[in-house]
Design an enzyme around this catalytic site. Structure first.
Site, PDB file in Angstrom:
ATOM      1  N   GLY A 167      11.950  19.481 -35.284  1.00  0.00           N
ATOM      2  CA  GLY A 167      11.042  20.861 -35.071  1.00  0.00           C
ATOM      3  C   GLY A 167      10.388  20.667 -33.103  1.00  0.00           C
ATOM      4  N   LYS A 213      10.845  21.930 -49.478  1.00  0.00           N
ATOM      5  CA  LYS A 213      10.358  20.805 -48.134  1.00  0.00           C
ATOM      6  C   LYS A 213       9.754  19.613 -48.286  1.00  0.00           C
ATOM      7  CE  LYS A 213       7.795  21.523 -44.004  1.00  0.00           C
ATOM      8  NZ  LYS A 213       7.809  22.763 -43.293  1.00  0.00           N
ATOM      9  N   GLU A 246      13.275  28.885 -37.764  1.00  0.00           N
ATOM     10  CA  GLU A 246      11.830  29.744 -38.334  1.00  0.00           C
ATOM     11  C   GLU A 246      11.330  29.544 -37.407  1.00  0.00           C
ATOM     12  OE1 GLU A 246       9.355  25.865 -40.537  1.00  0.00           O
ATOM     13  OE2 GLU A 246      11.689  25.288 -40.901  1.00  0.00           O
ATOM     14  N   THR A 251       5.394  28.143 -41.865  1.00  0.00           N
ATOM     15  CA  THR A 251       4.283  27.449 -41.698  1.00  0.00           C
ATOM     16  C   THR A 251       3.175  28.937 -42.260  1.00  0.00           C
ATOM     17  OG1 THR A 251       4.322  26.779 -39.967  1.00  0.00           O
ATOM     18  CG2 THR A 251       2.016  26.694 -40.654  1.00  0.00           C
ATOM     19  N   ARG A 311       8.385  26.540 -32.623  1.00  0.00           N
ATOM     20  CA  ARG A 311       6.573  26.811 -32.369  1.00  0.00           C
ATOM     21  C   ARG A 311       6.435  27.318 -31.132  1.00  0.00           C
ATOM     22  NH1 ARG A 311       4.045  24.334 -36.775  1.00  0.00           N
ATOM     23  NH2 ARG A 311       5.188  22.910 -37.798  1.00  0.00           N
ATOM     24  N   GLY A 338       9.399  14.370 -38.411  1.00  0.00           N
ATOM     25  CA  GLY A 338       9.903  13.102 -37.662  1.00  0.00           C
ATOM     26  C   GLY A 338      11.342  13.093 -37.489  1.00  0.00           C
TER      27      GLY A 338
END
Length: 212
Positions: free
Chosen positions: A178, A129, A40, A69, A17, A158
Site C-alpha cells: 500500500g 490474503k 487493487e 477492501t 487508496r 507492512g
C-alpha cells in the site's frame, strides 16, 4: 495463464487508496512503467466505480485492475460491473466469495487463522490474503502454510523493501503493498510520479533477486 497465475508470477499487487478520476491513470502508468502488473483500487475511494471504469478504459489493456477492501457481495457486484478483474477483501465473507465464483472473478479474501484459510480454500478461493501480515511476521506465514502447502497466499500489511523477500521466501505467493509504494494524495508533480516509477522498479527488482 489465468489471473491468479499472473499474480503468482509477478508477485506484486499495488494497493491504491483515495485516488481519483484525475490521477488514477497517471498512477497506473507510472506503476506499469516501473514493472508492476496488478493493482487493487480500494472500494472506500470516493466515486470508486467511476475511478475503476476510467482506469479500465484507459489502461486496462496493460495492467490488471482489481478492487480492494470489498466487504460484501453488493459492493463486489458493483465493482465487477465497473470492470474490476479481481476482488480483494480484508475479511472472509462467504457470500461475497459465492458471488465472485458465480461470475468467474478471482476473489482474494482476507484470512488470518488456519481455520479461515481452509474455509476460504474449501469455498472456492484460488488465493487468500493473510492480513495483517506485519502483526505476526514472515515466520507466521511459514508456520501457518506448513500444513496447508496447497494454498496460495498473498500477504498484506507492512510490506517494505527490507522484508518483501523474506515473506516470499517463507511461502507467500505474492504481496500487497500500500502506502509504502503508492500514496495517491502525495502525487502532485512530475517529480512525484518519477519517484513512484523508481519505487515500483525497486520493488520489482527486489523480487527478481529471488530468481537469480
Amino acid at each position: 495463464m489465468n489471473l491468479a497465475e499472473q499474480i503468482q508470477q509477478h508477485k506484486i499487487v499495488a494497493v491504491i487508496r483515495k485516488a481519483d478520476e484525475n490521477n488514477i491513470v497517471p498512477i497506473l502508468n507510472a506503476l506499469h512503467e516501473g514493472g508492476v502488473q496488478s493493482v487493487e483500487i480500494t472500494a472506500e475511494t470516493p466515486n470508486v466505480l467511476q475511478v475503476i471504469d476510467t482506469a479500465v478504459k484507459q489502461v486496462g489493456d496493460k495492467i490488471n485492475i482489481g478492487a480492494g477492501t470489498v466487504l460484501d457481495p453488493e459492493t463486489a457486484r458493483s465493482v465487477i460491473m465497473a470492470g474490476a478483474k479481481f476482488i480483494v477483501s480484508p475479511t472472509l465473507n462467504l457470500e461475497t466469495l459465492k458471488l465472485t465464483n458465480r461470475y468467474g472473478v478471482l476473489n482474494i479474501p482476507g484470512v488470518l487463522t488456519p481455520t479461515e484459510i481452509l474455509t476460504a480454500y474449501e469455498s472456492g478461493a484460488q488465493m487468500v490474503k493473510i492480513f495483517p501480515a506485519d502483526a505476526f511476521g514472515p515466520n507466521y506465514v511459514k508456520n501457518i502454510l506448513g500444513p496447508l502447502p496447497h494454498v496460495k497466499a498473498m500477504v498484506t500489511g507492512g510490506i517494505t523493501l527490507e522484508n518483501i523477500n523474506e515473506y516470499l521466501s517463507k511461502g507467500s505467493t505474492a504481496v500487497g503493498i500500500g502506502s509504502n509504494l503508492v500514496n495517491a494524495k502525495q502525487l502532485k508533480t512530475d517529480e512525484d510520479y518519477f519517484h513512484l516509477i523508481q519505487t515500483a522498479r525497486a520493488y520489482v527488482e527486489k523480487v527478481n533477486e529471488l530468481e537469480r
